[in-house]
Design an enzyme around this catalytic site. Structure first.
Site, PDB file in Angstrom:
ATOM      1  N   SER A 207     -28.195 -17.257  -9.452  1.00 16.96           N
ATOM      2  CA  SER A 207     -27.828 -15.842  -9.471  1.00 16.96           C
ATOM      3  C   SER A 207     -28.960 -15.013  -8.877  1.00 16.96           C
ATOM      4  O   SER A 207     -30.017 -15.529  -8.542  1.00 16.96           O
ATOM      5  CB  SER A 207     -27.543 -15.386 -10.902  1.00 16.96           C
ATOM      6  OG  SER A 207     -28.769 -15.301 -11.603  1.00 16.96           O
ATOM      7  N   LYS A 208     -28.697 -13.738  -8.771  1.00 15.62           N
ATOM      8  CA  LYS A 208     -29.643 -12.790  -8.168  1.00 15.62           C
ATOM      9  C   LYS A 208     -31.066 -12.942  -8.715  1.00 15.62           C
ATOM     10  O   LYS A 208     -32.034 -12.753  -7.991  1.00 15.62           O
ATOM     11  CB  LYS A 208     -29.173 -11.356  -8.447  1.00 15.62           C
ATOM     12  CG  LYS A 208     -28.282 -10.818  -7.357  1.00 15.62           C
ATOM     13  CD  LYS A 208     -29.130 -10.240  -6.235  1.00 15.62           C
ATOM     14  CE  LYS A 208     -28.365 -10.184  -4.938  1.00 15.62           C
ATOM     15  NZ  LYS A 208     -29.159 -10.548  -3.773  1.00 15.62           N
ATOM     16  N   ARG A 209     -31.146 -13.286 -10.013  1.00 15.41           N
ATOM     17  CA  ARG A 209     -32.498 -13.332 -10.578  1.00 15.41           C
ATOM     18  C   ARG A 209     -33.316 -14.493 -10.006  1.00 15.41           C
ATOM     19  O   ARG A 209     -34.531 -14.536 -10.138  1.00 15.41           O
ATOM     20  CB  ARG A 209     -32.419 -13.297 -12.097  1.00 15.41           C
ATOM     21  CG  ARG A 209     -32.596 -14.528 -12.852  1.00 15.41           C
ATOM     22  CD  ARG A 209     -32.160 -14.335 -14.292  1.00 15.41           C
ATOM     23  NE  ARG A 209     -31.281 -15.432 -14.651  1.00 15.41           N
ATOM     24  CZ  ARG A 209     -31.709 -16.617 -15.028  1.00 15.41           C
ATOM     25  NH1 ARG A 209     -32.997 -16.867 -15.104  1.00 15.41           N
ATOM     26  NH2 ARG A 209     -30.859 -17.572 -15.314  1.00 15.41           N
ATOM     27  N   GLY A 211     -33.422 -14.966  -6.800  1.00 14.49           N
ATOM     28  CA  GLY A 211     -33.694 -14.582  -5.420  1.00 14.49           C
ATOM     29  C   GLY A 211     -32.393 -14.274  -4.707  1.00 14.49           C
ATOM     30  O   GLY A 211     -31.362 -14.072  -5.347  1.00 14.49           O
ATOM     31  N   GLU A 217     -28.846 -12.348   3.724  1.00 11.07           N
ATOM     32  CA  GLU A 217     -30.186 -11.955   3.266  1.00 11.07           C
ATOM     33  C   GLU A 217     -31.225 -12.953   3.785  1.00 11.07           C
ATOM     34  O   GLU A 217     -32.377 -12.601   4.029  1.00 11.07           O
ATOM     35  CB  GLU A 217     -30.255 -11.916   1.743  1.00 11.07           C
ATOM     36  CG  GLU A 217     -29.566 -10.719   1.114  1.00 11.07           C
ATOM     37  CD  GLU A 217     -29.663 -10.777  -0.401  1.00 11.07           C
ATOM     38  OE1 GLU A 217     -30.756 -10.527  -0.940  1.00 11.07           O
ATOM     39  OE2 GLU A 217     -28.637 -11.088  -1.051  1.00 11.07           O
TER      40      GLU A 217
END
Ligand code: GLU
Length: 446
Positions: A207-209, A211, A217
């Protein structure tokens, strides 16, 4: 259709495609190309509420960036509504589906068998069994006139002649519903392969946490498409225990579902950095320079605000190539090649265990020595400055530290002698003059 490989990538345009989506696309594409089949792009946009404007463009941009091409499509399910409606009517006529009143209006549900079980062979997982009694009747046509994923996916996979459905493991629970739909239509189902999930290094859901998760991106962060493609290919597939670097041609030649693992794949960002650095080091100077120019064109680096000269950049890149993990690592190391307008604090000229007087001495004697060098070449600069450091009894590191700040504004910069050679004598002398003036501007009591 039997032996013809036709595989689709069927993303829902519900946001930016992430690593997992594109890993699915890549595996599906590799298997298609391995079998000389046809790759089909199908946009599953039947969930109007979740459709995000611009997502289709991002999907296409991501695939193109990695070089994943398709032979048919993109088909849009939202343009095939009549077809789904007529297929749903067929099911109703057969008694396999029925109309019902939803809060929002009339919808259609599929009649699931109420007992027994479904056995299906998954190409990766082997035989999987589902108990019918655990699965309720489910909606196939919503009150807004759009089909649900289950219906549209089965109808399209059949009508598009899809031979193998390659998709993420999260879709495995949908499989019994799909099999029942195939049976109700009296169609032969394709083969199914559900790819293992991708977990972060701590084995939690990626997940986003952890990276970046959106594929593009990674483009912005300066990863090379081939490095990313190679890296993604190993998220759930391996040739053996050791091989890690593959060209696209190798992957197409070697990729088979037998070597796709059932267990979760671990996303290791350090490995991606290593791989990217490896592919950057493989590039010829002109190729790397052009790649950097393209990257900077798309994502202008704050450090370089002029249009860099290509020929100059080709001379510079060998100095930094070894150090780059990503393309974005380059700009902060080299702005002084493109502008004399770099800035630094006068106190930065003064190295550890040095004082102002010694620093001024370094600058003055270096200036005199450098002025007299005819061949402004790195080897010559190296020997002259080393001798000079001994003569004035300072460490070479101290002397070069001062000159480094004076000529680049940086504490860490590319190899200094080679950089000085590229910058040339006039530029170096004027940098040193500027440094002397800066030093004189420091109040004496410091
Ligand atoms: N539209 C689904 C997705 O976004 C595709 C599932 C499938 O491949 O059947 O992942």
């Amino acid at each position: 259709m039997a032996n013809i490989t036709r595989i689709r990538f069927a993303p829902s345009p519900t946001g930016e495609p992430h690593i997992g989506n594109i890993r699915t696309a890549l595996f599906a594409w590799l298997l298609t190309r391995h079998n000389n089949g046809k790759f089909i792009l199908r946009i599953e946009d039947t969930d109007q509420a979740r459709t995000v404007p611009g997502a289709v463009e991002k999907i296409i941009e991501s695939l193109k960036w990695l070089g994943i091409d398709w032979d048919e499509g993109p088909y849009h399910q939202s343009e095939r509504l009549e077809l789904y409606r007529s297929q749903v009517q067929l099911l109703i006529d057969k008694g396999a589906a029925y109309n019902f009143e939803d809060e929002r209006g009339a919808a259609v549900k599929f009649n699931m068998p109420k007992d027994g079980s479904i056995k299906v062979k998954d190409s990766i997982r082997g035989e999987v069994t589902f108990d019918n009694s655990l699965i309720d009747d489910f909606i196939i046509m919503k009150s807004d006139g759009f089909p649900t994923y289950h219906l549209a996916s089965v109808v399209d996979d059949h009508l598009m002649g899809i031979s193998q459905v390659i998709r993420a493991e999260e879709w495995l629970p949908s499989l019994p519903r799909h099999i029942c739909l195939y049976r109700a239509f009296d169609w032969e189902p394709p083969e199914f392969a559900h790819l293992p999930v991708i977990l972060a290094s701590d084995r939690s859901k990626l997940s986003k946490r952890h990276g970046a998760t959106a594929l593009l991106e990674y483009q912005e962060m300066g990863y090379l498409p081939h490095a990313l493609l190679n890296f993604l290919s190993l998220l759930g597939w391996s040739l053996d225990d050791k091989s890690e670097l593959f060209t696209v041609e190798d992957l197409v030649k070697l990729f088979t579902l037998e070597r796709v693992s059932k267990s979760a794949a671990i996303f290791n960002p350090d490995k991606l950095d290593w791989m990217n650095g490896h592919y950057i080091r493989q590039m010829r100077p002109a190729e790397l320079a052009d790649t950097l120019l393209d990257h900077w064109h798309k994502y202008p680096p704050p450090e370089i605000n002029v249009q860099p000269d290509r020929e100059l950049l080709i001379r510079i890149v060998p100095l930094v190539q070894e150090r780059l993990k990503t393309l974005s690592d380059a700009a902060p190391l080299i702005p002084f090649f493109f502008t004399t307008d770099f800035n630094y604090e006068a106190t930065e000229l003064v190295q550890k265990k040095m004082d102002m007087e010694q620093t001024r001495l370094i600058l003055n004697v270096s200036k005199n020595k450098l002025q007299n060098i005819d061949e402004f070449k790195s080897t010559e600069l190296d020997s002259v400055l080393r001798t000079l450091a001994e003569d004035i009894d300072v460490k070479i590191g101290q002397l070069l530290g001062t000159l480094r700040v004076a000529t680049s504004g940086l504490k860490v910069s590319p190899p200094i002698f080679e950089s000085m050679e590229i910058l040339g004598k006039d530029r170096i002398l004027s940098d040193i003059d500027r440094a002397i003036k800066k030093l004189d501007s420091i109040p004496k009591n410091i």
